[in-house]
Motif scaffolding. Structure first.
Motif, mmCIF file in Angstrom:
data_model
loop_
_atom_site.group_PDB
_atom_site.id
_atom_site.type_symbol
_atom_site.label_atom_id
_atom_site.label_comp_id
_atom_site.label_asym_id
_atom_site.label_seq_id
_atom_site.Cartn_x
_atom_site.Cartn_y
_atom_site.Cartn_z
ATOM 1 N N ALA A 1 0.812 -1.215 0.000
ATOM 2 C CA ALA A 1 0.000 0.000 0.000
ATOM 3 C C ALA A 1 0.845 1.265 0.000
ATOM 4 N N VAL A 2 2.042 1.202 0.563
ATOM 5 C CA VAL A 2 2.887 2.401 0.658
ATOM 6 C C VAL A 2 4.146 2.310 -0.222
ATOM 7 N N MET A 3 4.277 1.239 -0.965
ATOM 8 C CA MET A 3 5.442 1.057 -1.826
ATOM 9 C C MET A 3 5.319 1.990 -3.036
ATOM 10 N N PRO A 4 6.383 2.691 -3.414
ATOM 11 C CA PRO A 4 6.321 3.541 -4.604
ATOM 12 C C PRO A 4 5.857 2.727 -5.817
ATOM 13 N N PRO A 5 5.033 3.326 -6.682
ATOM 14 C CA PRO A 5 4.407 2.573 -7.776
ATOM 15 C C PRO A 5 5.356 1.786 -8.669
ATOM 16 N N ARG A 6 6.425 2.380 -9.123
ATOM 17 C CA ARG A 6 7.332 1.642 -10.024
ATOM 18 C C ARG A 6 7.970 0.458 -9.302
ATOM 19 N N ARG A 7 8.299 0.653 -8.044
ATOM 20 C CA ARG A 7 8.870 -0.455 -7.268
ATOM 21 C C ARG A 7 7.835 -1.561 -7.098
ATOM 22 N N LEU A 8 6.593 -1.188 -6.764
ATOM 23 C CA LEU A 8 5.533 -2.186 -6.605
ATOM 24 C C LEU A 8 5.325 -2.958 -7.905
ATOM 25 N N LEU A 9 5.275 -2.270 -9.029
ATOM 26 C CA LEU A 9 5.098 -2.957 -10.309
ATOM 27 C C LEU A 9 6.240 -3.933 -10.566
ATOM 28 N N ASN A 10 7.455 -3.520 -10.261
ATOM 29 C CA ASN A 10 8.597 -4.420 -10.450
ATOM 30 C C ASN A 10 8.497 -5.651 -9.558
ATOM 31 N N VAL A 11 8.084 -5.457 -8.311
ATOM 32 C CA VAL A 11 7.932 -6.579 -7.377
ATOM 33 C C VAL A 11 6.827 -7.520 -7.861
ATOM 34 N N LEU A 12 5.679 -6.958 -8.257
ATOM 35 C CA LEU A 12 4.564 -7.789 -8.717
ATOM 36 C C LEU A 12 4.935 -8.564 -9.973
ATOM 37 N N ARG A 13 5.655 -7.917 -10.878
ATOM 38 C CA ARG A 13 6.070 -8.600 -12.114
ATOM 39 C C ARG A 13 7.100 -9.690 -11.836
ATOM 40 N N ALA A 14 8.007 -9.425 -10.912
ATOM 41 C CA ALA A 14 8.996 -10.445 -10.545
ATOM 42 C C ALA A 14 8.310 -11.649 -9.912
ATOM 43 N N GLU A 15 7.320 -11.391 -9.057
ATOM 44 C CA GLU A 15 6.576 -12.500 -8.444
ATOM 45 C C GLU A 15 5.823 -13.295 -9.494
ATOM 46 N N ALA A 16 5.219 -12.603 -10.465
ATOM 47 C CA ALA A 16 4.501 -13.297 -11.539
ATOM 48 C C ALA A 16 5.457 -14.158 -12.356
ATOM 49 N N GLU A 17 6.633 -13.620 -12.617
ATOM 50 C CA GLU A 17 7.633 -14.379 -13.368
ATOM 51 C C GLU A 17 8.087 -15.601 -12.582
ATOM 52 N N GLU A 18 8.283 -15.426 -11.280
ATOM 53 C CA GLU A 18 8.708 -16.540 -10.428
ATOM 54 C C GLU A 18 7.638 -17.632 -10.390
ATOM 55 N N ARG A 19 6.375 -17.228 -10.274
ATOM 56 C CA ARG A 19 5.277 -18.212 -10.272
ATOM 57 C C ARG A 19 5.234 -18.971 -11.584
ATOM 58 N N GLY A 20 5.548 -18.284 -12.674
ATOM 59 C CA GLY A 20 5.500 -18.907 -13.986
ATOM 60 C C GLY A 20 6.715 -19.746 -14.310
ATOM 61 N N ALA A 21 7.720 -19.723 -13.454
ATOM 62 C CA ALA A 21 8.958 -20.451 -13.734
ATOM 63 C C ALA A 21 8.801 -21.953 -13.558
ATOM 64 N N GLY A 22 7.698 -22.397 -12.985
ATOM 65 C CA GLY A 22 7.468 -23.825 -12.792
ATOM 66 C C GLY A 22 7.118 -24.502 -14.103
ATOM 67 N N LYS A 23 6.161 -25.379 -14.057
ATOM 68 C CA LYS A 23 5.731 -26.115 -15.236
ATOM 69 C C LYS A 23 5.179 -25.153 -16.287
ATOM 70 N N ASP A 24 5.583 -25.340 -17.521
ATOM 71 C CA ASP A 24 5.099 -24.500 -18.611
ATOM 72 C C ASP A 24 3.664 -24.909 -18.953
ATOM 73 N N VAL A 25 2.835 -23.924 -19.208
ATOM 74 C CA VAL A 25 1.442 -24.163 -19.576
ATOM 75 C C VAL A 25 1.273 -23.836 -21.049
ATOM 76 N N GLN A 26 0.772 -24.805 -21.798
ATOM 77 C CA GLN A 26 0.504 -24.591 -23.219
ATOM 78 C C GLN A 26 -0.923 -24.063 -23.377
ATOM 79 N N TYR A 27 -1.091 -23.070 -24.222
ATOM 80 C CA TYR A 27 -2.418 -22.515 -24.496
ATOM 81 C C TYR A 27 -2.982 -23.247 -25.715
ATOM 82 N N GLU A 28 -3.606 -24.385 -25.446
ATOM 83 C CA GLU A 28 -4.071 -25.249 -26.530
ATOM 84 C C GLU A 28 -5.077 -24.565 -27.441
#
Length: 154
Positions: free
Chosen positions: A77-104
């Motif tokens: 809630a108090v994190m500067p916006p660009r920093r928050l976006l970077n953190v959220l994107r890094a977390e999304a990337e980390e979550r996606g680093a597991g099994k690859d999902v094919q969009y059939e």
């Protein structure tokens, strides 16, 4: 009432939406975030940093603050916006680093033709491909991965 709140607090985004329909998605996201409970970190962040978010150049990143997000980094809630976006994107990337999902559902779609300039529009047919392109372009493509998997986006 939601559009009135957006017009009052985010006039630049509302003006952009009145000029270009592509920005209506950002207006709808603002309405959803503002309607969230007062304790919702995305709402708190949006209100605290409304000057940053009242910019059509960053309006398309508003979905990263949306009510569909259930997990937040400490202090979001108090994190500067660009920093928050970077953190959220890094977390999304980390979550996606597991099994690859094919969009059939995208397998049958053809890539675009190769233009005279040698460029080609390619369909991103897997989660890893979306993450890689998002990282290369430094944008929020990773945040759309779950929506693509559900078939909400192509």
């Amino acid at each position: 009432p939601g559009e009135l709140a957006v017009a009052a607090y985010f006039p630049r985004v509302m003006d952009a939406a009145l000029q270009d329909d592509a920005y209506w998605q950002a207006v709808q996201e603002l309405i959803r975030i503002l309607a969230a409970p007062e304790t919702f970190p995305g709402r708190q962040h949006l209100i605290r940093y409304r000057e940053f978010w009242n910019d059509e150049a960053v309006a398309f990143a508003l979905d990263e603050l949306g009510p569909s997000r259930t997990e937040w980094p400490a202090g979001a809630a108090v994190m500067p916006p660009r920093r928050l976006l970077n953190v959220l994107r890094a977390e999304a990337e980390e979550r996606g680093a597991g099994k690859d999902v094919q969009y059939e559902h995208l397998e049958e779609l053809a890539d675009g033709p190769v233009g005279q300039d040698g460029l080609q529009l390619q369909i991103l047919r897997s989660q890893r491909h979306v993450l890689a392109v998002g990282a290369a372009l430094h944008n929020c493509a990773a945040c759309y991965s779950a929506s693509v998997q559900r078939g909400a986006f192509v």
